[in-house]
Motif scaffolding. Structure first.
Motif, PDB file in Angstrom:
ATOM      1  N   PRO A  89    -124.908   2.210   1.592  1.00  0.00           N
ATOM      2  CA  PRO A  89    -123.895   1.146   1.709  1.00  0.00           C
ATOM      3  C   PRO A  89    -123.868   0.470   3.074  1.00  0.00           C
ATOM      4  CG  PRO A  89    -122.869   3.310   1.785  1.00  0.00           C
ATOM      5  CD  PRO A  89    -124.300   3.539   1.442  1.00  0.00           C
ATOM      6  N   LEU A  90    -124.511   1.087   4.071  1.00  0.00           N
ATOM      7  CA  LEU A  90    -124.543   0.473   5.403  1.00  0.00           C
ATOM      8  C   LEU A  90    -125.878  -0.243   5.635  1.00  0.00           C
ATOM      9  CD1 LEU A  90    -123.064   3.471   7.453  1.00  0.00           C
ATOM     10  CD2 LEU A  90    -121.828   1.650   6.286  1.00  0.00           C
ATOM     11  N   GLY A  91    -126.708  -0.287   4.594  1.00  0.00           N
ATOM     12  CA  GLY A  91    -128.029  -0.897   4.736  1.00  0.00           C
ATOM     13  C   GLY A  91    -128.015  -2.374   4.362  1.00  0.00           C
ATOM     14  N   ARG A 107    -139.362  13.062  10.493  1.00  0.00           N
ATOM     15  CA  ARG A 107    -138.130  12.460  11.023  1.00  0.00           C
ATOM     16  C   ARG A 107    -137.002  12.703  10.033  1.00  0.00           C
ATOM     17  NH1 ARG A 107    -140.231   6.561  12.939  1.00  0.00           N
ATOM     18  NH2 ARG A 107    -138.025   6.224  13.384  1.00  0.00           N
ATOM     19  N   GLY A 108    -135.799  12.747  10.553  1.00  0.00           N
ATOM     20  CA  GLY A 108    -134.641  13.086   9.718  1.00  0.00           C
ATOM     21  C   GLY A 108    -134.546  12.202   8.493  1.00  0.00           C
ATOM     22  N   ARG A 109    -134.417  12.843   7.348  1.00  0.00           N
ATOM     23  CA  ARG A 109    -134.353  12.101   6.091  1.00  0.00           C
ATOM     24  C   ARG A 109    -132.939  11.680   5.710  1.00  0.00           C
ATOM     25  NH1 ARG A 109    -139.217  11.315   7.138  1.00  0.00           N
ATOM     26  NH2 ARG A 109    -140.880  12.439   6.066  1.00  0.00           N
ATOM     27  N   GLY A 110    -131.953  12.038   6.546  1.00  0.00           N
ATOM     28  CA  GLY A 110    -130.559  11.703   6.231  1.00  0.00           C
ATOM     29  C   GLY A 110    -130.226  10.248   6.473  1.00  0.00           C
ATOM     30  N   GLY A 111    -131.049   9.546   7.232  1.00  0.00           N
ATOM     31  CA  GLY A 111    -130.775   8.128   7.449  1.00  0.00           C
ATOM     32  C   GLY A 111    -131.219   7.625   8.807  1.00  0.00           C
ATOM     33  N   ALA A 119    -122.027   5.138  13.505  1.00  0.00           N
ATOM     34  CA  ALA A 119    -122.752   4.167  12.686  1.00  0.00           C
ATOM     35  C   ALA A 119    -121.946   3.642  11.501  1.00  0.00           C
ATOM     36  CB  ALA A 119    -124.056   4.791  12.198  1.00  0.00           C
ATOM     37  N   MET A 120    -120.809   4.262  11.193  1.00  0.00           N
ATOM     38  CA  MET A 120    -119.991   3.752  10.085  1.00  0.00           C
ATOM     39  C   MET A 120    -119.531   2.325  10.398  1.00  0.00           C
ATOM     40  SD  MET A 120    -118.357   4.700   7.177  1.00  0.00           S
ATOM     41  CE  MET A 120    -117.989   3.238   6.250  1.00  0.00           C
ATOM     42  N   GLY A 121    -118.829   2.174  11.504  1.00  0.00           N
ATOM     43  CA  GLY A 121    -118.408   0.837  11.919  1.00  0.00           C
ATOM     44  C   GLY A 121    -119.567   0.052  12.505  1.00  0.00           C
ATOM     45  N   ALA A 179    -115.348  12.703   1.279  1.00  0.00           N
ATOM     46  CA  ALA A 179    -115.139  11.573   2.192  1.00  0.00           C
ATOM     47  C   ALA A 179    -116.508  11.155   2.707  1.00  0.00           C
ATOM     48  CB  ALA A 179    -114.258  11.979   3.364  1.00  0.00           C
ATOM     49  N   TYR A 180    -116.795   9.864   2.628  1.00  0.00           N
ATOM     50  CA  TYR A 180    -118.111   9.388   3.078  1.00  0.00           C
ATOM     51  C   TYR A 180    -118.353   9.761   4.539  1.00  0.00           C
ATOM     52  CZ  TYR A 180    -122.058   6.275   3.904  1.00  0.00           C
ATOM     53  OH  TYR A 180    -123.295   5.780   4.238  1.00  0.00           O
ATOM     54  N   ILE A 181    -117.311   9.673   5.353  1.00  0.00           N
ATOM     55  CA  ILE A 181    -117.489   9.903   6.784  1.00  0.00           C
ATOM     56  C   ILE A 181    -117.856  11.359   7.076  1.00  0.00           C
ATOM     57  CG2 ILE A 181    -115.073  10.384   7.432  1.00  0.00           C
ATOM     58  CD1 ILE A 181    -117.716   8.310   9.375  1.00  0.00           C
ATOM     59  N   ALA A 195    -125.613  18.147   3.154  1.00  0.00           N
ATOM     60  CA  ALA A 195    -125.829  17.877   1.720  1.00  0.00           C
ATOM     61  C   ALA A 195    -124.675  17.049   1.192  1.00  0.00           C
ATOM     62  CB  ALA A 195    -125.970  19.193   0.963  1.00  0.00           C
ATOM     63  N   ASP A 196    -124.186  16.139   2.038  1.00  0.00           N
ATOM     64  CA  ASP A 196    -123.042  15.319   1.623  1.00  0.00           C
ATOM     65  C   ASP A 196    -123.497  14.150   0.742  1.00  0.00           C
ATOM     66  OD1 ASP A 196    -120.181  15.124   1.807  1.00  0.00           O
ATOM     67  OD2 ASP A 196    -120.528  13.190   2.751  1.00  0.00           O
ATOM     68  N   GLU A 197    -124.723  13.741   0.909  1.00  0.00           N
ATOM     69  CA  GLU A 197    -125.351  12.660   0.119  1.00  0.00           C
ATOM     70  C   GLU A 197    -124.358  11.613  -0.411  1.00  0.00           C
ATOM     71  OE1 GLU A 197    -127.961  13.507  -3.386  1.00  0.00           O
ATOM     72  OE2 GLU A 197    -129.437  12.486  -2.155  1.00  0.00           O
TER      73      GLU A 197
HETATM   74  C1  LIG Z   1    -121.051   7.275   7.939  1.00  0.00           C
HETATM   75  C2  LIG Z   1    -122.243   8.162   7.911  1.00  0.00           C
HETATM   76  C3  LIG Z   1    -122.517   8.908   6.778  1.00  0.00           C
HETATM   77  C4  LIG Z   1    -123.624   9.760   6.762  1.00  0.00           C
HETATM   78  N1  LIG Z   1    -123.888  10.470   5.613  1.00  0.00           N
HETATM   79  C5  LIG Z   1    -124.923  11.324   5.590  1.00  0.00           C
HETATM   80  C6  LIG Z   1    -125.179  12.108   4.430  1.00  0.00           C
HETATM   81  O1  LIG Z   1    -124.479  12.016   3.413  1.00  0.00           O
HETATM   82  N2  LIG Z   1    -126.243  12.958   4.472  1.00  0.00           N
HETATM   83  C7  LIG Z   1    -127.042  13.077   5.578  1.00  0.00           C
HETATM   84  O2  LIG Z   1    -127.968  13.878   5.572  1.00  0.00           O
HETATM   85  N3  LIG Z   1    -126.837  12.339   6.683  1.00  0.00           N
HETATM   86  C8  LIG Z   1    -125.785  11.478   6.705  1.00  0.00           C
HETATM   87  N4  LIG Z   1    -125.550  10.753   7.848  1.00  0.00           N
HETATM   88  C9  LIG Z   1    -126.436  10.952   9.016  1.00  0.00           C
HETATM   89  C10 LIG Z   1    -125.981  12.144   9.839  1.00  0.00           C
HETATM   90  O3  LIG Z   1    -125.012  11.720  10.782  1.00  0.00           O
HETATM   91  C11 LIG Z   1    -127.133  12.798  10.613  1.00  0.00           C
HETATM   92  O4  LIG Z   1    -127.886  11.814  11.249  1.00  0.00           O
HETATM   93  C12 LIG Z   1    -128.057  13.622   9.730  1.00  0.00           C
HETATM   94  O5  LIG Z   1    -127.355  14.555   8.964  1.00  0.00           O
HETATM   95  C13 LIG Z   1    -129.049  14.369  10.604  1.00  0.00           C
HETATM   96  O6  LIG Z   1    -130.024  14.996   9.807  1.00  0.00           O
HETATM   97  P1  LIG Z   1    -131.518  14.435   9.745  1.00  0.00           P
HETATM   98  O7  LIG Z   1    -131.950  14.226  11.163  1.00  0.00           O
HETATM   99  O8  LIG Z   1    -132.264  15.505   9.058  1.00  0.00           O
HETATM  100  O9  LIG Z   1    -131.452  13.152   8.970  1.00  0.00           O
HETATM  101  C14 LIG Z   1    -124.460   9.872   7.896  1.00  0.00           C
HETATM  102  C15 LIG Z   1    -124.176   9.105   9.033  1.00  0.00           C
HETATM  103  C16 LIG Z   1    -123.081   8.262   9.039  1.00  0.00           C
HETATM  104  C17 LIG Z   1    -122.791   7.467  10.252  1.00  0.00           C
END
Ligand SMILES: Cc1cc2nc3c(=O)[nH]c(=O)nc-3n(C[C@H](O)[C@H](O)[C@H](O)COP(=O)(O)O)c2cc1C
Ligand code: SF4
Length: 517
Positions: A384-386, A150-154, A487-489, A266-268, A180-182
């Motif tokens: 920060p959204l957790g 499953r996606g490791r981005g969140g 998901a930000m807001g 930018a976080y977004i 790779a915005d991490e």
């Molecule tokens: C505000 C916000 C910031 C996010 N920042 C990141 C990030 O820095 N890196 C990331 O991989 N996913 C981030 N995500 C999740 C991505 O939108 C997306 O679900 C993800 O890149 C998909 O890859 P994955 O399925 O491999 O996790 C963020 C989502 C939101 C709403």
């Protein structure tokens, strides 16, 4: 010739690793010792950085944290033969923090020279890609689905489903975009992987390209990662030269090119659709869904968007099989996650473990408790959204569903620890302020709601009509959760409400025990 490893990872560099490497070279010259200094990635034990390792017949012996000033003394103690010294940590593989990890995605990190193709292949590199070249796209997608990745981005969306959607889409051009915005606070696993084993990410992207029929890949890298940028660019160059990327990979019919793009900060822009806008050269604004990026993504074409670690987990899944990977983990959380232990913690760093380990094990057994020695009071999981969870919830297993049951999320694996001096009302205010600063501004509940959220919490903190303002805050949080476009807001209320729920006394509410009476 003795091999000495000095990490070139940003965390080690920030603690003087370059000066240490120079000092070792100088002392070796003085002592006429035949030494080869390898600049490896980090093993993830960040509290020991710079962690210098010496290759001996018994294995690698670790010394850390080493400063340039310690180097003459290390030579005097004959550290090149692995001898005793106050900084000696023993065999690296036997350090408890490292020994009990389950390194799948990070198997090579800290072990190899990140940019050596030879080293990469000597440690299993390109086994997945080689296999993928002979498998055929649909079988690769099926293998990833079998792994349960499953996606490791969140968000934890199943990678196999996303890949199948892009695989099935008909288009003249498809893309792989690596996120790779991490941006999550307290997270650094993507960076460690990109600096310590960049070829693994490129291999994962190439496999993804073959699987879905994409010939171009973009890595969207945050600007705060200059060392990762250098590592990625060099890794792309060497991989192209050796035909692991580019036209007709290894003489096959598959082409795959990779480009790196650096965000402006930018976080977004970590949100996937915002990232696409930014990649296209626009200001990062969240896009409406549908259309899904899998069907209309980068430049309007079908696009796989995956986090660094999702993609970097693919080579081992293909090399060893989806079932091998699926055997790690619990429930619907399969495989391993790179937990990042940060904040007020004695032994901060990266711990790759199968899902199911408890938060307490991570914080106490691995992390050694708080750095201040004071009791743990709150831990924020998933960026920060957790949610913030209190100490008595630390036995919750790290598993997507178990966390949802606690109104929390595992997210990208960030674990940020706070001791009993933390003021949770201030943390709740900060969550709203962060959203106000980082909101893309496209929808009202987030753009306006977060600003009003800061004001309402400030009134509660000042003791102004607390009952009405608490009611208003809850109402506002519900509006943001239900009405925000992304998901930000939508998730900002999670840290706010968790602070309110678990730490009511910080909002001048009766503590839970008293409230229950
Ligand atoms: C505000 C916000 C910031 C996010 N920042 C990141 C990030 O820095 N890196 C990331 O991989 N996913 C981030 N995500 C999740 C991505 O939108 C997306 O679900 C993800 O890149 C998909 O890859 P994955 O399925 O491999 O996790 C963020 C989502 C939101 C709403
Ligand atoms: S929730 Fe916030 S960041 Fe997301 S689209 Fe709306 S304004 Fe933009």
């Amino acid at each position: 010739m003795t091999k000495v490893f000095v990490p070139c990872d940003a965390a080690a560099l920030s603690m003087g690793a370059d000066a240490v490497a120079k000092a070792i070279a100088k002392e070796a010259k003085k002592a006429k010792a035949d030494v080869e200094i390898v600049r490896n990635g980090t093993r993830g034990m960040l509290w020991l950085e710079p962690l210098v390792e010496v290759e001996t017949e018994q294995g690698r012996i670790a010394y850390g944290p080493v400063t340039a000033k310690d180097v003459p003394d290390l030579f005097k103690s004959n550290f090149l033969a692995g001898k005793k010294h106050k900084l000696r940590q023993g065999l690296t593989d036997d350090i408890p923090y490292f020994k009990n990890q389950e390194r799948l995605t990070f198997a090579r990190c800290g072990i190899t020279d990140p940019l050596s193709l030879e080293d990469y292949q000597a440690h299993g590199g390109f086994e997945g890609l080689k296999k993928a070249l002979s498998m055929g796209p649909a079988d690769i997608v099926a293998e990833v689905a079998t792994s349960g990745l499953r996606g490791r981005g969140g968000a934890g969306f199943p990678a196999g489903i996303k890949w199948k959607t892009v695989h099935d889409a008909k288009a003249d051009q498809k893309y792989i975009c690596c996120n790779a915005d991490e941006g999550d606070s307290g997270t650094f696993a993507d960076r460690i992987l990109m600096e310590g084993d960049p070829l693994c990410l490129l291999e994962g992207m190439a496999i993804a390209g073959i699987a879905v029929g994409a010939t171009k890949g973009y890595i969207y890298l945050r600007s705060e990662y200059p060392h990762a940028l250098v590592a990625l660019r060099e890794a792309i160059r060497v991989a192209n030269e050796a035909s692991w990327l580019g036209k007709k990979i290894q003489g096959s019919k598959y082409d795959f090119e990779v480009f790196v793009r650096v965000g402006a900060g930018a976080y977004i822009c970590g949100e996937e659709t915002s990232m696409l806008d930014s990649l296209e050269g626009k200001r990062g604004m969240v896009r409406y869904k549908p259309p899904l990026p899998a069907l209309e993504g980068l430049f309007g074409k079908p696009t796989v968007i995956n986090n660094v670690l999702s993609l970097a987990s693919v080579p081992i899944i293909i090399a060893k099989g989806g079932e091998y990977y699926r055997d790690f983990g619990v429930g619907k959380s399969r495989g391993t996650l790179a937990f990042q232990i940060a904040g007020n913690i004695k032994r901060g760093g990266l711990v790759e473990k199968a899902f199911g380990i408890t938060a307490r094990e991570l914080i106490e057994d691995y992390g050694g408790g708080t750095l201040t020695g004071r009791p743990v009071r709150a831990v924020q999981f998933g960026g920060p959204l957790g949610a913030y969870l209190p100490e008595d919830k630390l036995d919750t297993p790290m598993d997507y569903e178990a966390f949802v049951a606690e109104d929390a999320m595992v997210g990208h694996g960030g674990v940020v620890v706070f001791d009993d001096t933390v003021d949770m009302a201030k943390m709740a205010r900060f969550a709203m302020e962060f959203c106000a600063i980082e909101s893309c501004g496209k929808c009202t509940p987030c753009r306006i709601g977060s600003v009003r959220g800061v004001e309402v919490i400030e009134r509660i903190m000042a003791g102004e009509s607390p009952e009405q303002n608490l009611e208003l805050l809850e109402d506002l949080c519900t509006t943001m959760t239900d009405g925000s476009m992304c998901a930000m807001g939508g998730l900002t209320p999670m840290p706010v409400m968790s602070a309110l729920r678990h730490f009511p006394e910080d909002f001048d509410r009766p503590a839970r025990a008293e409230a229950a009476e």
